[in-house]
Design a protein around this motif. Structure first.
Motif, PDB file in Angstrom:
ATOM      1  N   GLN A 133       0.826  -1.213   0.000  1.00  0.00           N
ATOM      2  CA  GLN A 133       0.000   0.000   0.000  1.00  0.00           C
ATOM      3  C   GLN A 133       0.864   1.268   0.000  1.00  0.00           C
ATOM      4  O   GLN A 133       0.613   2.216  -0.737  1.00  0.00           O
ATOM      5  N   GLU A 134       1.921   1.263   0.824  1.00  0.00           N
ATOM      6  CA  GLU A 134       2.789   2.445   0.914  1.00  0.00           C
ATOM      7  C   GLU A 134       3.511   2.706  -0.404  1.00  0.00           C
ATOM      8  O   GLU A 134       3.667   3.863  -0.835  1.00  0.00           O
ATOM      9  N   MET A 135       3.942   1.640  -1.063  1.00  0.00           N
ATOM     10  CA  MET A 135       4.630   1.793  -2.348  1.00  0.00           C
ATOM     11  C   MET A 135       3.673   2.354  -3.390  1.00  0.00           C
ATOM     12  O   MET A 135       4.042   3.223  -4.198  1.00  0.00           O
ATOM     13  N   VAL A 136       2.444   1.856  -3.376  1.00  0.00           N
ATOM     14  CA  VAL A 136       1.444   2.327  -4.338  1.00  0.00           C
ATOM     15  C   VAL A 136       1.152   3.811  -4.107  1.00  0.00           C
ATOM     16  O   VAL A 136       1.110   4.620  -5.039  1.00  0.00           O
ATOM     17  N   ASP A 137       0.990   4.198  -2.846  1.00  0.00           N
ATOM     18  CA  ASP A 137       0.724   5.600  -2.525  1.00  0.00           C
ATOM     19  C   ASP A 137       1.879   6.492  -2.987  1.00  0.00           C
ATOM     20  O   ASP A 137       1.669   7.589  -3.517  1.00  0.00           O
ATOM     21  N   ALA A 138       3.109   6.012  -2.773  1.00  0.00           N
ATOM     22  CA  ALA A 138       4.286   6.806  -3.169  1.00  0.00           C
ATOM     23  C   ALA A 138       4.329   6.985  -4.691  1.00  0.00           C
ATOM     24  O   ALA A 138       4.672   8.058  -5.194  1.00  0.00           O
ATOM     25  N   ALA A 139       3.978   5.919  -5.410  1.00  0.00           N
ATOM     26  CA  ALA A 139       3.968   5.998  -6.871  1.00  0.00           C
ATOM     27  C   ALA A 139       2.913   6.997  -7.343  1.00  0.00           C
ATOM     28  O   ALA A 139       3.122   7.773  -8.274  1.00  0.00           O
ATOM     29  N   ASP A 140       1.783   6.984  -6.644  1.00  0.00           N
ATOM     30  CA  ASP A 140       0.700   7.912  -6.967  1.00  0.00           C
ATOM     31  C   ASP A 140       1.159   9.353  -6.755  1.00  0.00           C
ATOM     32  O   ASP A 140       0.987  10.225  -7.609  1.00  0.00           O
ATOM     33  N   GLU A 141       1.806   9.573  -5.636  1.00  0.00           N
ATOM     34  CA  GLU A 141       2.295  10.913  -5.309  1.00  0.00           C
ATOM     35  C   GLU A 141       3.314  11.400  -6.334  1.00  0.00           C
ATOM     36  O   GLU A 141       3.396  12.582  -6.647  1.00  0.00           O
ATOM     37  N   LEU A 142       4.092  10.455  -6.858  1.00  0.00           N
ATOM     38  CA  LEU A 142       5.111  10.785  -7.856  1.00  0.00           C
ATOM     39  C   LEU A 142       4.488  11.041  -9.231  1.00  0.00           C
ATOM     40  O   LEU A 142       5.158  11.488 -10.156  1.00  0.00           O
ATOM     41  N   GLY A 143       3.210  10.759  -9.360  1.00  0.00           N
ATOM     42  CA  GLY A 143       2.528  11.015 -10.625  1.00  0.00           C
ATOM     43  C   GLY A 143       2.609   9.860 -11.605  1.00  0.00           C
ATOM     44  O   GLY A 143       2.314  10.019 -12.790  1.00  0.00           O
ATOM     45  N   LEU A 144       2.999   8.679 -11.123  1.00  0.00           N
ATOM     46  CA  LEU A 144       3.084   7.522 -12.022  1.00  0.00           C
ATOM     47  C   LEU A 144       1.684   6.948 -12.250  1.00  0.00           C
ATOM     48  O   LEU A 144       0.839   6.970 -11.352  1.00  0.00           O
ATOM     49  N   ASP A 145       1.461   6.418 -13.448  1.00  0.00           N
ATOM     50  CA  ASP A 145       0.165   5.823 -13.769  1.00  0.00           C
ATOM     51  C   ASP A 145       0.124   4.343 -13.435  1.00  0.00           C
ATOM     52  O   ASP A 145      -0.939   3.765 -13.259  1.00  0.00           O
TER      53      ASP A 145
END
Length: 577
Positions: free
Chosen positions: A356-368
């Motif tokens: 979950q934390e990795m997914v949130d970080a990717a989201d914050e970075l703007g990754l799709d």
DNA sequence: GCCGTTTTCGGCCCGACTGTTTTCAGTCG
């Protein structure tokens, strides 16, 4: 004998000739030959066996013969004889700042100083100051340099330097007397390891800028200081050089101090053929028959030489001038082109953050999209997943996805390539995943032939989507394992396997020097951070720098594809087979 | 030792800084 081994010997010959006081251009020819060989990506051993080496620019008849002899017999009497003239430890002395061939020769001839410990002893006994050309100050500086040599490795990884470099840049940017400024040197060229840091500033008040620089909190000591140039040692051990010039001189200084040295030499030669002489301050007419154009930035500088603007990352004299002259430089990939990434770990194996934390970080970075590729069972040291745990993770990811994740999560694994080239999991398990990263994590000491065959066998598996960290190197710490990279590139092209550009600053593997060749062969790149925690995703930044050095565009890098196309791309290889 | 639209000899990037000199050699980038 490999190309690297040949280079090492040629390098030694150059140093030995310099020590002997030979013609400077003679030993420089050996250095040029090493440089030419390092950049050469063709079939080295065949060329050497068949005596076609002089086709490489910078290698003439004499050096070609020596290389051929080395490749055929593994020995070179010329080298052996030269080496016998000096004690072997003498090479270490070149690593002491302030010592060059002339001084080393004097120390060796007159004091029998042939190693760093002997130099230290001679300095402490105040013998060095008695030599002509040496003095008390030189002796002191040598002692300080020896101490420094013990304390710090000469090179630093980009990942260590970058935060400090950017901090210094930001602090100097606020200085009232700074007009323009930029980091230059190998940092600006995005090299993987750096010897020092270069900062170029334009100002009307150099004295004031130098004072401001000297008082930065990052600075440990000032090594030298003149009216326009200062060298300091940072607290982190890195050397930082500052040059202050007028604003009119700035584009020339920035260009000059960005390098590379080889790029600069070519650029100056090109200027000469156009009737200009170029230095770090200006462009001027050779015979003063014409006045130079107005040049306000680097773009105009390249323009004046009939060249398209060459991005700093490409300035390694590997064909960029020729391409710029013909206006066929690639439009290099940019950070904003990245849409997702694939090689990432979670707490399921040896990561520090949860799915979950990795997914949130990717989201914050703007990754799709984000791919999760934890270790497989053989990587016991990394808490590798068993079949059962991997299937559990698969279910967890699907549940998270269905619950409405803002980022599309792809299921993968970093699957160990076992010693014989087979994979750590059976095909029917791999086929249930969206993709597979195949990596070597064991048996690093196989012969080049065995290692090459091992990795090729893995690539021939239809479920292996991409190859992880190609050579296993840890920069400045662990040498790459022996492997035939051109063969791997050919196999990747033939099988449709992507090659990872591992963006972790400790790895940056595959090396940038190979990407141009891989691209020409049609191999696709995928930039992966090998993130073991959320902040590791930011390492993608270093990967983009290396991809740019490798001449790659967004079209060469698979994770620039939008979500709508990446799924098809991930399936392509397994459908071909 | 390499190279060539100044081509088989005679160039090869060149400026800043330091220390040891008293006009310059060595190192560095």
């Amino acid at each position: 004998m490999t190309k690297d081994q040949v280079c090492t010997i040629l390098e030694e010959i150059a140093l030995l000739l310099e020590l002997k006081g030979e013609n400077v251009f003679k030993f420089r020819a050996y250095q040029n030959a090493v440089r030419a060989l390092e950049l050469f990506t063709g079939d080295f051993s065949t060329l050497a066996q068949e005596g076609h080496l002089p086709k490489i620019d910078g290698i003439g008849k004499a050096i070609a013969e020596k290389i051929t002899e080395l490749v055929q017999t593994g020995k070179l009497p010329y080298h052996e004889e030269l080496k016998a003239e000096f004690p072997p430890e003498i090479f270490d002395l070149f690593e002491i700042q302030g010592l060059g061939a002339k001084k080393i020769k004097a120390l060796n001839d007159q004091l029998g100083v042939s190693s760093i410990p002997l130099l230290e002893k001679a300095c402490r006994e105040k013998m060095v100051e008695t030599l002509p050309g040496f003095g008390e100050k030189t002796q002191e500086k040598l002692l300080a340099a020896i101490e420094l040599h013990h304390a710090h490795a000469k090179l630093a990884r980009r990942g260590k330097v970058a935060p400090i470099a950017e901090a210094i840049l930001e602090m100097m940017r606020t200085h009232p007397d700074v007009t323009r400024l930029s980091l230059a040197g190998s940092y600006r060229r995005a090299k993987e390891v750096l010897g020092d840091l270069d900062l170029v500033v334009s100002s009307k008040y150099p004295e004031s800028v130098m004072n401001g620089f000297a008082s930065l909190p990052e600075i440990d000591s000032i090594l030298l200081r003149g009216p326009t140039k200062m060298s300091v040692r940072l607290k982190s051990g890195i050397q930082c050089d500052l040059r202050v010039v007028s604003d009119a001189e700035y584009p020339f200084a920035l260009n000059y101090f960005t390098g590379s040295k080889e790029h600069n030499v070519e650029l100056r030669n090109r200027a000469l053929t156009l009737g200009w002489t170029l230095n770090e301050y200006r462009l001027a007419s050779v015979d003063e028959t014409k006045s130079p154009p107005c040049i306000r930035d680097e773009t105009e500088l390249y323009q004046a030489l009939d060249l398209a603007y060459i991005p700093p990352e490409l300035r390694e004299n590997t064909g960029e001038l020729e391409a710029a002259a013909q206006n066929r430089l690639p439009k290099l990939i940019e950070w904003s082109n990245l849409r997702g990434t694939f090689h990432n770990h979670t707490t399921a194996s040896d990561g520090k953050n949860t799915l979950q934390e990795m997914v949130d970080a990717a989201d914050e970075l703007g990754l799709d999209y984000l791919g999760i590729a934890d270790h497989s069972k053989s990587s016991v040291q990394a808490n590798g997943l068993s079949e059962e745990r991997l299937l559990n993770q698969l279910a967890e990811i699907r549940a998270l996805q269905q619950a409405g994740s803002p980022v599309r999560i792809f299921t993968g694994v970093e699957c160990d390539i076992l010693k014989d080239g087979s994979l750590d999991f059976a095909d029917d398990l791999l086929s249930q995943l969206d993709y597979v990263v195949a990596s070597v994590h064991s048996s690093f000491t196989l012969s080049e032939e065995e290692m090459t065959a091992r990795i090729i066998r893995a690539m021939e598996n239809r479920y292996v989507t991409m190859l992880g960290h190609l050579t296993g190197r840890i920069l400045l710490t662990r040498e790459p394992y022996a492997v035939n990279i051109p063969k791997l590139i050919d196999c990747a092209a033939a099988t449709g396997t992507w090659i990872e550009l591992n963006a972790n600053p400790y790895r940056l593997d595959m090396d940038w020097r190979w990407w141009h060749l891989a691209k020409d062969k049609g191999v696709k790149c995928v930039i992966n951070p090998d993130a073991h925690q959320t902040k590791g995703l930011l390492d993608l930044f270093y990967g983009v720098g290396i991809a740019r050095k490798g001449w790659l565009t967004r079209n060469d890098v698979m994770n620039c594809l939008p979500l709508s196309e990446i799924e098809t791309a991930l399936r392509r290889k397994r459908q071909l087979a």
